[in-house]
Design an enzyme around this catalytic site. Sequence first.
Site, mmCIF file in Angstrom:
data_model
loop_
_atom_site.group_PDB
_atom_site.id
_atom_site.type_symbol
_atom_site.label_atom_id
_atom_site.label_comp_id
_atom_site.label_asym_id
_atom_site.label_seq_id
_atom_site.Cartn_x
_atom_site.Cartn_y
_atom_site.Cartn_z
ATOM 1 N N ASP A 29 0.842 -1.188 0.000
ATOM 2 C CA ASP A 29 0.000 0.000 0.000
ATOM 3 C C ASP A 29 0.881 1.243 0.000
ATOM 4 O O ASP A 29 1.895 1.305 0.697
ATOM 5 C CB ASP A 29 -0.920 -0.014 1.230
ATOM 6 C CG ASP A 29 -2.087 0.940 1.082
ATOM 7 O OD1 ASP A 29 -3.232 0.464 0.940
ATOM 8 O OD2 ASP A 29 -1.863 2.173 1.098
ATOM 9 N N ASN A 86 -13.154 -3.458 2.069
ATOM 10 C CA ASN A 86 -14.068 -2.334 2.228
ATOM 11 C C ASN A 86 -14.981 -2.232 1.011
ATOM 12 O O ASN A 86 -14.523 -2.396 -0.121
ATOM 13 C CB ASN A 86 -13.269 -1.030 2.375
ATOM 14 C CG ASN A 86 -12.384 -1.035 3.609
ATOM 15 O OD1 ASN A 86 -12.740 -1.620 4.631
ATOM 16 N ND2 ASN A 86 -11.221 -0.400 3.517
ATOM 17 N N VAL A 95 -10.780 3.068 -3.586
ATOM 18 C CA VAL A 95 -10.382 2.626 -4.928
ATOM 19 C C VAL A 95 -11.371 1.555 -5.372
ATOM 20 O O VAL A 95 -11.562 0.539 -4.673
ATOM 21 C CB VAL A 95 -8.943 2.068 -4.933
ATOM 22 C CG1 VAL A 95 -8.583 1.543 -6.314
ATOM 23 C CG2 VAL A 95 -7.951 3.149 -4.511
ATOM 24 N N HIS A 99 -10.270 -5.189 -3.544
ATOM 25 C CA HIS A 99 -8.944 -5.456 -2.982
ATOM 26 C C HIS A 99 -9.084 -5.868 -1.530
ATOM 27 O O HIS A 99 -9.992 -5.437 -0.822
ATOM 28 C CB HIS A 99 -8.034 -4.233 -3.100
ATOM 29 C CG HIS A 99 -8.639 -2.973 -2.565
ATOM 30 N ND1 HIS A 99 -9.533 -2.222 -3.295
ATOM 31 C CD2 HIS A 99 -8.505 -2.344 -1.372
ATOM 32 C CE1 HIS A 99 -9.918 -1.169 -2.579
ATOM 33 N NE2 HIS A 99 -9.315 -1.232 -1.394
ATOM 34 N N MET A 100 -8.145 -6.698 -1.118
ATOM 35 C CA MET A 100 -8.072 -7.170 0.265
ATOM 36 C C MET A 100 -6.840 -6.526 0.894
ATOM 37 O O MET A 100 -5.746 -6.619 0.347
ATOM 38 C CB MET A 100 -7.940 -8.697 0.225
ATOM 39 C CG MET A 100 -7.909 -9.409 1.538
ATOM 40 S SD MET A 100 -7.685 -11.197 1.205
ATOM 41 C CE MET A 100 -9.374 -11.738 1.050
ATOM 42 N N HIS A 101 -7.045 -5.842 2.025
ATOM 43 C CA HIS A 101 -5.903 -5.307 2.774
ATOM 44 C C HIS A 101 -5.339 -6.432 3.637
ATOM 45 O O HIS A 101 -6.091 -7.098 4.368
ATOM 46 C CB HIS A 101 -6.339 -4.177 3.709
ATOM 47 C CG HIS A 101 -6.885 -2.959 3.023
ATOM 48 N ND1 HIS A 101 -6.159 -1.806 2.864
ATOM 49 C CD2 HIS A 101 -8.099 -2.710 2.470
ATOM 50 C CE1 HIS A 101 -6.895 -0.894 2.250
ATOM 51 N NE2 HIS A 101 -8.094 -1.413 1.999
HETATM 52 P P1 AMP Z 1 -9.765 1.343 0.257
HETATM 53 O O1 AMP Z 1 -9.922 2.595 1.050
HETATM 54 O O2 AMP Z 1 -10.214 0.110 0.983
HETATM 55 O O3 AMP Z 1 -10.404 1.481 -1.111
HETATM 56 O O4 AMP Z 1 -8.222 1.150 0.060
HETATM 57 C C1 AMP Z 1 -7.515 1.664 -1.024
HETATM 58 C C2 AMP Z 1 -6.058 1.618 -0.661
HETATM 59 O O5 AMP Z 1 -5.303 1.788 -1.832
HETATM 60 C C3 AMP Z 1 -5.627 2.710 0.324
HETATM 61 O O6 AMP Z 1 -5.071 2.089 1.486
HETATM 62 C C4 AMP Z 1 -4.576 3.499 -0.467
HETATM 63 O O7 AMP Z 1 -3.522 3.922 0.343
HETATM 64 C C5 AMP Z 1 -4.138 2.496 -1.514
HETATM 65 N N1 AMP Z 1 -3.647 3.028 -2.764
HETATM 66 C C6 AMP Z 1 -4.233 3.944 -3.555
HETATM 67 N N2 AMP Z 1 -3.517 4.134 -4.675
HETATM 68 C C7 AMP Z 1 -2.444 3.303 -4.585
HETATM 69 C C8 AMP Z 1 -1.343 3.019 -5.429
HETATM 70 N N3 AMP Z 1 -1.169 3.645 -6.600
HETATM 71 N N4 AMP Z 1 -0.445 2.100 -5.031
HETATM 72 C C9 AMP Z 1 -0.595 1.461 -3.847
HETATM 73 N N5 AMP Z 1 -1.617 1.685 -3.008
HETATM 74 C C10 AMP Z 1 -2.533 2.588 -3.372
#
Ligand code: AMP
Length: 113
Positions: A29, A86, A95, A99-101
Amino acid sequence: MSCIFCQIAQHEVSANIVHEDDHVIVFNDLFPQAPVHMLIIPKTHYSTLNDIPPEDTTVFSLMHRVAAKLAHDRGFADKGYRLTLNCNRDGGQSVYHVHMHLLAGRPLLWPPG
Ligand code: AMP
């Protein structure tokens, strides 16, 4: 192509990639919230969890398998970690590509904010 995570999956935008296979790609991330903060994404574009069709019965098992292997290989499986997905505004999604954190490396609070 306006999806940043599709662009990362297609190597059009750079990211710190830690795993890639035919179905899944994992990268760090950009704004880590824990010492380990990776994003596990399917290469197939689904905007939200609501958009995964019932026919796709494998997407989560593939993501989970990679998460569990990373946790094992990097030595934090036993100590613990968190997988978070999320969905939409109230779920904190920013985003719109599923995606899985994968978070680890410190005690994580519960409940989340
Ligand atoms: P969410 O809020 O669950 O949609 O998480 C999106 C995540 O993507 C956030 O933790 C951001 O920090 C991360 N993020 C956004 N753009 C990028 C990128 N270009 N490369 C890596 N992480 C990203």
